[in-house]
Structure formats: structure tokens, C-alpha cells
Design a protein around this motif. Structure first.
Motif, PDB file in Angstrom:
ATOM      1  N   SER A  12      63.519 -65.901 -39.048  1.00 60.30           N
ATOM      2  CA  SER A  12      63.107 -66.595 -37.844  1.00 60.30           C
ATOM      3  C   SER A  12      63.731 -65.896 -36.649  1.00 60.30           C
ATOM      4  CB  SER A  12      63.578 -68.046 -37.944  1.00 60.30           C
ATOM      5  OG  SER A  12      62.933 -68.810 -36.974  1.00 60.30           O
ATOM      6  N   GLY A  13      62.880 -65.410 -35.734  1.00 62.79           N
ATOM      7  CA  GLY A  13      63.371 -64.785 -34.516  1.00 62.79           C
ATOM      8  C   GLY A  13      63.297 -65.781 -33.363  1.00 62.79           C
ATOM      9  N   LYS A  14      63.573 -65.301 -32.138  1.00 69.38           N
ATOM     10  CA  LYS A  14      63.518 -66.197 -30.976  1.00 69.38           C
ATOM     11  C   LYS A  14      62.117 -66.769 -30.798  1.00 69.38           C
ATOM     12  CE  LYS A  14      65.107 -64.068 -27.361  1.00 69.38           C
ATOM     13  NZ  LYS A  14      65.735 -62.740 -27.507  1.00 69.38           N
ATOM     14  N   VAL A  15      61.087 -65.922 -31.034  1.00 65.88           N
ATOM     15  CA  VAL A  15      59.720 -66.372 -30.754  1.00 65.88           C
ATOM     16  C   VAL A  15      58.742 -66.145 -31.907  1.00 65.88           C
ATOM     17  CG1 VAL A  15      60.038 -66.093 -28.256  1.00 65.88           C
ATOM     18  CG2 VAL A  15      59.082 -64.193 -29.578  1.00 65.88           C
ATOM     19  N   ARG A  16      59.233 -65.693 -33.071  1.00 62.85           N
ATOM     20  CA  ARG A  16      58.349 -65.457 -34.222  1.00 62.85           C
ATOM     21  C   ARG A  16      59.032 -65.886 -35.513  1.00 62.85           C
ATOM     22  NH1 ARG A  16      57.077 -59.327 -34.457  1.00 62.85           N
ATOM     23  NH2 ARG A  16      59.310 -59.250 -34.114  1.00 62.85           N
ATOM     24  N   GLU A  17      58.197 -66.125 -36.535  1.00 60.51           N
ATOM     25  CA  GLU A  17      58.714 -66.405 -37.865  1.00 60.51           C
ATOM     26  C   GLU A  17      58.037 -65.483 -38.869  1.00 60.51           C
ATOM     27  OE1 GLU A  17      57.859 -69.510 -36.059  1.00 60.51           O
ATOM     28  OE2 GLU A  17      60.003 -69.523 -35.539  1.00 60.51           O
ATOM     29  N   ILE A  18      58.749 -65.192 -39.970  1.00 62.32           N
ATOM     30  CA  ILE A  18      58.152 -64.456 -41.086  1.00 62.32           C
ATOM     31  C   ILE A  18      58.235 -65.305 -42.340  1.00 62.32           C
ATOM     32  CG2 ILE A  18      58.166 -62.384 -42.508  1.00 62.32           C
ATOM     33  CD1 ILE A  18      59.316 -60.812 -40.445  1.00 62.32           C
ATOM     34  N   ARG A  33      56.182 -69.595 -27.857  1.00 57.96           N
ATOM     35  CA  ARG A  33      57.451 -69.678 -27.122  1.00 57.96           C
ATOM     36  C   ARG A  33      57.638 -68.467 -26.215  1.00 57.96           C
ATOM     37  NH1 ARG A  33      58.936 -71.233 -32.386  1.00 57.96           N
ATOM     38  NH2 ARG A  33      60.126 -69.348 -32.846  1.00 57.96           N
ATOM     39  N   ILE A  34      58.342 -68.681 -25.106  1.00 57.22           N
ATOM     40  CA  ILE A  34      58.618 -67.601 -24.150  1.00 57.22           C
ATOM     41  C   ILE A  34      60.098 -67.625 -23.797  1.00 57.22           C
ATOM     42  CG2 ILE A  34      58.048 -69.025 -22.117  1.00 57.22           C
ATOM     43  CD1 ILE A  34      56.846 -66.453 -20.843  1.00 57.22           C
ATOM     44  N   SER A  35      60.677 -66.430 -23.637  1.00 56.68           N
ATOM     45  CA  SER A  35      62.071 -66.349 -23.203  1.00 56.68           C
ATOM     46  C   SER A  35      62.126 -65.626 -21.858  1.00 56.68           C
ATOM     47  CB  SER A  35      62.922 -65.590 -24.225  1.00 56.68           C
ATOM     48  OG  SER A  35      62.491 -64.243 -24.301  1.00 56.68           O
ATOM     49  N   THR A  36      63.087 -65.998 -21.040  1.00 60.12           N
ATOM     50  CA  THR A  36      63.450 -65.172 -19.884  1.00 60.12           C
ATOM     51  C   THR A  36      64.965 -64.999 -19.939  1.00 60.12           C
ATOM     52  OG1 THR A  36      63.658 -67.063 -18.369  1.00 60.12           O
ATOM     53  CG2 THR A  36      61.532 -65.921 -18.384  1.00 60.12           C
ATOM     54  N   TYR A  37      65.418 -63.825 -19.534  1.00 60.98           N
ATOM     55  CA  TYR A  37      66.848 -63.515 -19.575  1.00 60.98           C
ATOM     56  C   TYR A  37      67.429 -63.858 -20.949  1.00 60.98           C
ATOM     57  CZ  TYR A  37      65.587 -63.677 -14.653  1.00 60.98           C
ATOM     58  OH  TYR A  37      64.940 -63.492 -13.457  1.00 60.98           O
ATOM     59  N   ASP A  38      66.634 -63.567 -22.017  1.00 60.51           N
ATOM     60  CA  ASP A  38      67.073 -63.744 -23.416  1.00 60.51           C
ATOM     61  C   ASP A  38      67.233 -65.187 -23.876  1.00 60.51           C
ATOM     62  OD1 ASP A  38      67.028 -61.206 -24.452  1.00 60.51           O
ATOM     63  OD2 ASP A  38      69.058 -60.698 -23.789  1.00 60.51           O
ATOM     64  N   VAL A  39      66.776 -66.129 -23.081  1.00 57.50           N
ATOM     65  CA  VAL A  39      66.876 -67.533 -23.488  1.00 57.50           C
ATOM     66  C   VAL A  39      65.464 -68.120 -23.586  1.00 57.50           C
ATOM     67  CG1 VAL A  39      67.967 -69.761 -23.040  1.00 57.50           C
ATOM     68  CG2 VAL A  39      69.055 -67.667 -22.191  1.00 57.50           C
ATOM     69  N   LYS A  48      49.840 -67.656 -26.055  1.00 58.05           N
ATOM     70  CA  LYS A  48      50.671 -66.445 -25.987  1.00 58.05           C
ATOM     71  C   LYS A  48      50.758 -65.770 -27.365  1.00 58.05           C
ATOM     72  CE  LYS A  48      55.420 -64.789 -24.965  1.00 58.05           C
ATOM     73  NZ  LYS A  48      56.120 -64.673 -26.244  1.00 58.05           N
ATOM     74  N   GLY A  49      50.987 -66.546 -28.413  1.00 58.09           N
ATOM     75  CA  GLY A  49      51.106 -65.970 -29.756  1.00 58.09           C
ATOM     76  C   GLY A  49      49.822 -65.269 -30.185  1.00 58.09           C
ATOM     77  N   ALA A  50      48.674 -65.823 -29.812  1.00 56.73           N
ATOM     78  CA  ALA A  50      47.381 -65.218 -30.153  1.00 56.73           C
ATOM     79  C   ALA A  50      47.165 -63.929 -29.369  1.00 56.73           C
ATOM     80  CB  ALA A  50      46.250 -66.208 -29.890  1.00 56.73           C
ATOM     81  N   VAL A  51      47.544 -63.913 -28.093  1.00 56.83           N
ATOM     82  CA  VAL A  51      47.420 -62.687 -27.293  1.00 56.83           C
ATOM     83  C   VAL A  51      48.266 -61.571 -27.915  1.00 56.83           C
ATOM     84  CG1 VAL A  51      48.111 -61.631 -25.102  1.00 56.83           C
ATOM     85  CG2 VAL A  51      46.777 -63.756 -25.099  1.00 56.83           C
ATOM     86  N   LEU A  52      49.500 -61.882 -28.281  1.00 56.02           N
ATOM     87  CA  LEU A  52      50.375 -60.837 -28.835  1.00 56.02           C
ATOM     88  C   LEU A  52      49.849 -60.327 -30.180  1.00 56.02           C
ATOM     89  CD1 LEU A  52      52.176 -61.710 -26.464  1.00 56.02           C
ATOM     90  CD2 LEU A  52      54.131 -61.366 -27.953  1.00 56.02           C
ATOM     91  N   THR A  53      49.358 -61.238 -31.007  1.00 51.59           N
ATOM     92  CA  THR A  53      48.801 -60.829 -32.307  1.00 51.59           C
ATOM     93  C   THR A  53      47.536 -59.995 -32.106  1.00 51.59           C
ATOM     94  OG1 THR A  53      49.752 -62.810 -33.309  1.00 51.59           O
ATOM     95  CG2 THR A  53      47.995 -61.693 -34.544  1.00 51.59           C
TER      96      THR A  53
END
Ligand code: Q0Z
Length: 292
Positions: A12-18, A33-39, A48-53
């Protein structure tokens, strides 16, 4: 069809899972999920997840002639509840380095250059400013930190970690070739791909294989070309509305990140969809119908 809940979660990452699939497959699920300044913010950005995929799929399809990749499917075998934002992939033995390519001087590359005149042991011309374009893209590997930030390393250290110098040379050359392809394509469509991070592994036959995600706004710096102005930090194509709004609240960049207001969510979602449509030349609706 398998349900997501039946698959073992393996990372499990900040914004993705495997998740683990059948026979040496993995399911990479990109969240909204979205992060700014690593949070990570508590408010999702819809699609957002569909755009990245969709963007990773586009690049994987276009770069198979440069290097094989781990993608199996974005439709067959993908649980209904994550269709559009999940990719079934071949499990690889991952190399223990982050393969960063930089075409422009930014972030830790700019910091290291100011201190030493070099980035990861590569001599860079003197007199450059923040965000300047480099004479040619450079391979600037980093360690994979389990917590905190990745550490930039030189080529020799990368080869030591990989344990095979010829393989590391192949990884460097392929990384630069994939970046060059993507950056030229994006630039013709008004987006500067300033830098990007790849992850590679070896498949069951020992073949070098591109894994993870490719040239998404989460693994790369996307800059709007029409606002490019060296000598300063560049605006982010995708996250700038969130950063500007977050700064205006007086948030100190420590967790927890604040909830994002509706108008900022809406405008940010539109930027992700714009990035998808500019780069692929296809309506984002087409991605959703291809996968659902
Ligand atoms: C990638 C990551 C996370 C998303 C493991 N094809 C592969 N074979 C083996 N391992 C990986 C892959 Cl892509 C692998 N990651 C990074 C972590 C969510 C991606 F939590 N970790």
C-alpha cells in the motif's frame, strides 16, 4: 469475476495499492487520493486514478518497441469495482533502484547542482538556472527509501546495488529512450515532461521489463508549456490549484492535510482530464468505455 475483497493486499502506497492475483500476477489499483508536499489530503479527486491508469496504458502501448513492460490487461481479469483505475500486471523481480530521468533542472537535481555543479555524479554545464532545460536528458538514479525521501546516487552506486553493470547500462539507456519518446510527444501537446521516475524488474525469463506506472503526473513533473519561464519554480500542470489553495489557508505542510473545497476539487479534476486528453488525443470518456 473476482472481487477486490478476495485478493490479498500485498503493498500500500500513499495513493495506490497492489493486490496479488492468480499465477504470478499483481493488480495495481490507483486511488483518487492526492498529496501535496508529500501529505495525502482527506478529499479525493474523482477520476484521478482512472486518468493515471489511462496514461500509463497509453505509454506502455507506445513504448513496447523500446522495452517490454509488465502490463497484461486493463479490462479482462480486473474486478468491476476498480475497472478504469486498475491494471493487471506480471509480477517481476524488481531492481532495487529508482530510475529517474531529468530533462530539466528541478527539485533535488537543482539542489544538488547548486551545491556541487553535478547531479548524481554527472557534470552539468555551469551557469544554469532553476528549471532550465538540460543539453540532453540525464539518468539520475536514487535509492528506494522505505520511509523518508529517496537518496540520489551516482551510476557506480546504482550498478553496485543492481549487482550487474551491463544490466544497469541497459536500464539507463532504456530509461532515457522512454523519457525522450514521452517528453517529445507531450511537448508537441503543450506539456513539458520535466523529469520522470521508472521502476524496472526482471521477468520469469530474466528479461528486463518496465514496471510500475509510466510518465503519469504522480511519477513525473508535468509543466504547462505556455507558462514555462526558467529562473523560478514552475507551476504544476495538475496540482497547482490544490497547492495554491493549501498555501492560502496557512497550512504548515505537516499532517494532517486539510480537506479540499469543492471548487478546487472540480478544477483539479478538469486538469487531470485535460492532461489525459492532450497527451492521448482521445476523449477521457473513451478510456472509461474501453475499460467498463
Ligand atoms: C511495484 C508500488 C504500491 C503501487 C512492488 N510488476 C511488479 N512486480 C513486482 N513488484 C511490483 C511490480 Cl509493479 C511492485 N511496487 C511499487 C507500491 C503501490 C506500486 F504500494 N511495489
Amino acid at each position: 469475476m473476482t472481487a477486490l475483497a478476495d485478493l490479498p493486499l500485498i503493498a500500500s502506497g500513499k495513493v495506490r495499492e497492489i493486490y496479488e492475483g492468480r499465477d504470478r500476477t499483481l493488480l495495481i489499483v490507483a486511488s483518487d487520493r492526492i498529496s501535496t508536499y508529500d501529505v495525502v489530503h482527506p478529499t479525493p479527486i474523482p477520476d484521478k486514478g482512472a486518468v493515471l491508469t489511462g496514461l500509463s496504458t497509453f505509454w506502455f502501448e507506445r513504448t513496447t518497441g523500446i522495452v517490454p513492460n509488465h502490463m497484461i490487461s486493463v479490462a479482462d481479469g480486473v474486478p468491476d469495482e476498480v475497472r478504469g483505475r486498475a491494471m493487471l500486471v506480471r509480477r517481476l523481480d524488481m531492481l532495487p533502484i529508482e530510475c529517474v530521468v531529468r530533462g530539466y533542472l528541478s527539485g533535488s537535481g537543482w539542489k544538488d547542482y547548486q551545491r556541487t555543479g553535478e547531479v548524481c555524479g554527472i557534470r552539468v554545464p555551469p551557469g544554469l538556472s532553476e528549471s532550465d532545460r538540460l543539453p540532453e536528458p540525464i539518468f539520475t538514479p536514487a535509492t528506494k527509501a522505505t520511509e523518508g525521501h529517496d537518496e540520489n546516487i551516482d551510476f557506480d552506486r546504482a550498478a553496485e546495488l543492481v549487482g550487474d553493470r551491463a544490466l544497469t547500462e541497459q536500464v539507463r539507456d532504456v530509461s532515457i529512450a522512454v523519457y525522450q519518446h514521452a517528453a517529445e510527444h507531450a511537448r508537441e501537446r503543450g506539456i513539458i515532461l520535466a523529469d520522470t521516475k521508472f521502476e524496472f524488474g526482471l521477468d520469469a525469463d530474466g528479461q528486463l521489463t518496465l514496471g510500475d506506472e509510466v510518465c503519469t503526473p504522480d511519477s513525473s513533473r508535468f509543466w504547462p508549456a505556455d507558462e514555462y519561464e526558467p529562473g523560478r519554480t514552475q507551476p504544476s500542470f495538475d496540482k497547482q490549484f490544490v497547492r495554491d489553495w493549501a498555501s492560502s489557508t496557512g497550512w504548515d505542510r505537516n499532517p494532517p492535510a486539510p480537506a479540499i473545497p469543492d471548487d478546487v476539487v472540480t478544477r483539479t479534476r478538469e486538469k487531470y482530464i485535460e492532461a489525459y486528453e492532450r497527451i492521448t488525443g482521445e476523449p477521457f470518456d473513451g478510456w472509461l468505455s474501453r475499460t467498463r
